[in-house]
Enzyme design. Sequence first.
Site, short mmCIF file in Angstrom:
data_model
loop_
_atom_site.label_atom_id
_atom_site.label_comp_id
_atom_site.label_asym_id
_atom_site.label_seq_id
_atom_site.Cartn_x
_atom_site.Cartn_y
_atom_site.Cartn_z
N ARG A 69 0.81 -1.23 0.00
CA ARG A 69 0.00 0.00 0.00
C ARG A 69 0.84 1.27 0.00
O ARG A 69 0.36 2.35 0.36
CB ARG A 69 -0.97 0.01 1.19
CG ARG A 69 -2.00 -1.11 1.10
CD ARG A 69 -3.00 -1.05 2.23
NE ARG A 69 -3.99 -2.11 2.08
CZ ARG A 69 -4.91 -2.40 2.99
NH1 ARG A 69 -4.99 -1.69 4.12
NH2 ARG A 69 -5.78 -3.37 2.78
N LYS A 91 3.64 11.07 -11.25
CA LYS A 91 2.75 10.21 -12.03
C LYS A 91 3.42 8.85 -12.23
O LYS A 91 4.56 8.77 -12.67
CB LYS A 91 2.45 10.82 -13.41
CG LYS A 91 1.34 11.85 -13.42
CD LYS A 91 1.02 12.22 -14.85
CE LYS A 91 -0.15 13.18 -14.92
NZ LYS A 91 -0.49 13.52 -16.32
N GLU A 133 9.85 17.31 -25.08
CA GLU A 133 9.25 17.75 -23.83
C GLU A 133 9.75 19.14 -23.44
O GLU A 133 9.00 19.95 -22.88
CB GLU A 133 9.53 16.75 -22.71
CG GLU A 133 8.85 15.39 -22.89
CD GLU A 133 7.34 15.43 -22.66
OE1 GLU A 133 6.80 16.50 -22.32
OE2 GLU A 133 6.70 14.38 -22.83
N LYS A 175 8.07 22.63 -14.89
CA LYS A 175 7.17 21.54 -14.51
C LYS A 175 6.90 21.55 -13.01
O LYS A 175 5.76 21.32 -12.57
CB LYS A 175 7.72 20.19 -14.94
CG LYS A 175 6.74 19.06 -14.60
CD LYS A 175 6.95 17.79 -15.36
CE LYS A 175 5.83 16.81 -15.04
NZ LYS A 175 5.99 15.51 -15.71
N GLU A 185 -3.64 16.89 -10.81
CA GLU A 185 -4.14 17.16 -12.15
C GLU A 185 -5.64 17.43 -12.17
O GLU A 185 -6.37 16.96 -13.04
CB GLU A 185 -3.79 16.00 -13.10
CG GLU A 185 -3.79 16.39 -14.56
CD GLU A 185 -3.30 15.29 -15.47
OE1 GLU A 185 -2.39 15.55 -16.26
OE2 GLU A 185 -3.83 14.16 -15.39
N ARG A 189 -2.59 21.58 -14.06
CA ARG A 189 -1.59 20.60 -14.47
C ARG A 189 -1.94 19.96 -15.82
O ARG A 189 -1.06 19.41 -16.50
CB ARG A 189 -1.44 19.53 -13.39
CG ARG A 189 -0.36 18.49 -13.71
CD ARG A 189 -0.05 17.59 -12.55
NE ARG A 189 0.90 16.56 -12.93
CZ ARG A 189 1.54 15.76 -12.08
NH1 ARG A 189 1.32 15.88 -10.78
NH2 ARG A 189 2.38 14.85 -12.52
N ASN A 193 -0.26 18.28 -20.69
CA ASN A 193 -0.68 17.26 -21.65
C ASN A 193 -0.71 17.78 -23.09
O ASN A 193 -1.13 17.04 -24.00
CB ASN A 193 -2.06 16.72 -21.28
CG ASN A 193 -2.03 15.85 -20.04
OD1 ASN A 193 -1.17 14.99 -19.91
ND2 ASN A 193 -2.95 16.09 -19.12
N HIS A 196 -0.03 15.44 -26.00
CA HIS A 196 -0.11 14.07 -25.54
C HIS A 196 -1.41 13.35 -25.90
O HIS A 196 -1.44 12.13 -25.97
CB HIS A 196 0.10 14.01 -24.03
CG HIS A 196 1.53 14.22 -23.62
ND1 HIS A 196 2.19 15.40 -23.88
CD2 HIS A 196 2.41 13.42 -22.98
CE1 HIS A 196 3.43 15.31 -23.40
NE2 HIS A 196 3.58 14.12 -22.87
N HIS A 200 -0.33 10.15 -27.52
CA HIS A 200 -0.60 8.85 -26.91
C HIS A 200 -1.37 7.95 -27.87
O HIS A 200 -1.15 6.73 -27.91
CB HIS A 200 -1.38 9.02 -25.61
CG HIS A 200 -0.54 9.46 -24.46
ND1 HIS A 200 -1.10 9.82 -23.25
CD2 HIS A 200 0.80 9.58 -24.31
CE1 HIS A 200 -0.12 10.15 -22.42
NE2 HIS A 200 1.04 10.01 -23.04
N HIS A 212 8.64 7.92 -27.21
CA HIS A 212 7.58 8.76 -26.64
C HIS A 212 7.72 10.20 -27.10
O HIS A 212 6.73 10.84 -27.51
CB HIS A 212 7.63 8.69 -25.11
CG HIS A 212 6.68 9.62 -24.43
ND1 HIS A 212 5.31 9.46 -24.51
CD2 HIS A 212 6.89 10.73 -23.69
CE1 HIS A 212 4.72 10.44 -23.83
NE2 HIS A 212 5.66 11.22 -23.32
#
Length: 314
Positions: A69, A91, A133, A175, A185, A189, A193, A196, A200, A212
Site C-alpha cells: 500500500r 505520475k 518535452e 514543470k 491534475e 496541471r 498534456n 499528448h 498517446h 515517446h
Amino acid sequence: RVLAALRDAGLRALLFTFPAGEWNKTRETWTDLTDAMLAARLGRDGAVVALGGGVTGDLAGFVAATYLRGIPYVQAPTTLLAMIDASIGGKTGVDVPAGKNLVGAFHQPRHVVADIETLATLPRPHIAAGMAEAVKHAVIADAAYLEALLADAAPILARDLDALERVVTRSVAIKEEVVAADPLEGGRRQVLNFGHTIGHAIEARSGYDLLHGEAVAIGMAAEALLAEASGVAESGLAAGVRRALELFGLPVTIPEDLAAEDLLEAMRGDKKSREATVRFALPSRIGAMHQRADGVWTVDVDEDTILQVLASSR
C-alpha cells in the site's frame, strides 16, 4: 555503483532488471516485480530506486505506490526526457490494451537525482526525443525559453553538458511550478498534456514503434493546428511549433499507415475525456495556454474538426 553505495551504507540492496521499452510497461511486469519483492521479504522499511528512463520511472513508481500500500521511492533518471519530465510530478503507471498510462497512481518520489553526465552517451535520437518535452514546456509557459532552445540547438544535439544542464534546469523549474500548484491534475496541471492526447493515440496505434518524445512531437504539431482551427490560438502558432520541433530533428507528421478514425477512437479513451467528448490542452500562443472563462484548462473539440486536422497532418 548504486548497489555498492547502498551496501556501503549498511543497507540490504536487491537488483531487479527488465528490458527497457514502452512495450514492457505492463501489468505483467508490475506483477513480476512485486512478486519478486514479496519473495525477498522486502518490508515497509524498504524503498525503490528507479534507475533508468521514463518507462523505468513510471513502472518502478507504480510498484512503489502499490507495494504494501505504498513505500518510498527515488527517481534516478538517466535520459533527458526522464530528467525533465517523467521523473517530476509523481505520475506512475502502466499501459493497458485500452491505452497508455490508464492504470496508475499519483505517488511522489522522495528525491529526484539527475546526473547530467549520464547524457554524454545517450544516443542522439533520445536527446531529440527529450527535447520534445523541453519544447512543450517552452510552448506552454515561456516564449523566451523557446528562443533560448533554438539558439542552443546545435550544442544540445552535440550533447554539450553545459547546454543540456540549462535545458534540465529550466524545464524542471517549469514543470515543478505547475505540479506544485495542482499535484493531482485537477486543473492547471492538464496544460502539461499539450501534444499528448494525439501523441498517446499515435503510440498506442503504432504499437509503440516511435519513441515517446517522437510521438509527442507529432502530437504537438497536430494539436497546434487544432488550436488554430478551433479558434483558441493566434495564426502562426502551428508554424512556430513545427519549426522548433524540426530544428531538433523530430517528426511532425502522422504516419500514413495510421488511420484518422483509429486515432480518434484511441483518443476517446484519453483520461481528459468527459462524456465521450475528447478534450485537449491547447496553447493560445507561444508561452501561454488557453484557459476558458470558467477556469477550465481544456478545450472540447468536435470530432469533425479533429478528423480534418488529423488528415491535414500527414
